[in-house]
Motif scaffolding. Sequence first.
Motif, PDB file in Angstrom:
ATOM      1  N   PHE A 127       0.830  -1.210   0.000  1.00  0.00           N
ATOM      2  CA  PHE A 127       0.000   0.000   0.000  1.00  0.00           C
ATOM      3  C   PHE A 127       0.862   1.256   0.000  1.00  0.00           C
ATOM      4  O   PHE A 127       0.566   2.223  -0.719  1.00  0.00           O
ATOM      5  CB  PHE A 127      -0.925   0.014   1.214  1.00  0.00           C
ATOM      6  N   HIS A 138       0.843   4.198  -2.711  1.00  0.00           N
ATOM      7  CA  HIS A 138       0.539   5.565  -2.275  1.00  0.00           C
ATOM      8  C   HIS A 138       1.583   6.551  -2.779  1.00  0.00           C
ATOM      9  O   HIS A 138       1.252   7.671  -3.193  1.00  0.00           O
ATOM     10  CB  HIS A 138       0.455   5.602  -0.752  1.00  0.00           C
ATOM     11  N   GLY A 158     -11.743  -1.509  -0.077  1.00  0.00           N
ATOM     12  CA  GLY A 158     -10.295  -1.414   0.098  1.00  0.00           C
ATOM     13  C   GLY A 158      -9.916  -0.716   1.386  1.00  0.00           C
ATOM     14  O   GLY A 158      -8.972  -1.118   2.074  1.00  0.00           O
ATOM     15  N   THR A 159     -10.664   0.320   1.743  1.00  0.00           N
ATOM     16  CA  THR A 159     -10.395   1.051   2.981  1.00  0.00           C
ATOM     17  C   THR A 159     -10.624   0.172   4.203  1.00  0.00           C
ATOM     18  O   THR A 159      -9.821   0.177   5.149  1.00  0.00           O
ATOM     19  CB  THR A 159     -11.291   2.302   3.067  1.00  0.00           C
ATOM     20  N   LEU A 189      -7.827  -2.420   4.367  1.00  0.00           N
ATOM     21  CA  LEU A 189      -6.581  -1.779   4.798  1.00  0.00           C
ATOM     22  C   LEU A 189      -6.617  -1.460   6.287  1.00  0.00           C
ATOM     23  O   LEU A 189      -5.646  -1.710   7.010  1.00  0.00           O
ATOM     24  CB  LEU A 189      -6.358  -0.502   3.994  1.00  0.00           C
TER      25      LEU A 189
END
Length: 321
Positions: free
Chosen positions: A24, A28, A58-59, A62
């Motif tokens: 991630f 990012h 996805g949030t 994560l």
Amino acid sequence: MWLTNSSIGRKLVMSLTGAFLVLFVTFHVLMNAVAIFWPSAYNVVCEFLGANWYALVGTVVLAAGFLLHIIYAIWLTIQNRNARGGDRYAVVSKPAQVEWSSQNMLVLGFVVIAFIAIHLIQFWAKMQLAEITGNLATFSTPCGHEMPLPPAAGTLFLQMAFGQVWTLPVYLVGLVALWFHMTHGFWSMFQSCGWNNQLWIPRLKKIANWWTTIVIGLFAIEAVVFTVQANNEAYLKCPELQGQYMEMMQKHVAENLPAYPMGEEEGIVKEEVEEPCCGGCSEDKGECCGKCEGEKSGDCCSQAAQDCCGGCTQNEENTNN
């Protein structure tokens, strides 16, 4: 359960969640690079990653992985300290091969958590969370207006965040802590998964150092560039971005306000978007100020709106005379 009851199982969970976070972070930093070379495209990416179902999934994934990583890190630290008992208070020399970061992973982790919390407040809370709740962040324009910000206007949030003098130093400190944390965690996750031999561990350590240094170095460069751009108000003055902000705000108003009679909704968009933006006077002073309703007299604009627009052109003044 094996993943929770055994030390090896807990280390495996730490490794898997750590690997996910490494991927991630890499994504990012590449996404942030878009903001440097193509700011308008960065806003498109932010809109794509808004409150859509795939972005929300996805949030959640994560966030769950991050929480598991924190919980298991604390769990393993407590377990290791209990296993050592009173020996941890003894003054002993550390072997040369024991890295400083490996001895301070928990402390580094808390610094990283604080850094991420600040980052979430500055961006995620004003973007995806604001889109979910409908409570938009606001931005104070040079003429004193409080302008609601569309959640997808990522460059405006870069302006707000990196326009503050303390943001860059805090980010650099957080990135240094993240570098130490990742350089050890990167190769350690392979070791926890059983990839532990004298041939590959040195190689993995070198890969970890190079990979982490490149990623964190890019983050640091991006933070510096964003700070310079914000201080120059580049994200406010760019005509392409101004047009993009206008379209985003009009779209947001159209999607979130109740149905209005024809013409009235356009007036709302003009009042809430055009006037605060103050992009300069158009040929018609009434269009510039967004306050005239039919009559185009010279005194139809408020003094604040005239000051904000910077005054009308000589041609407009002659027309009014």
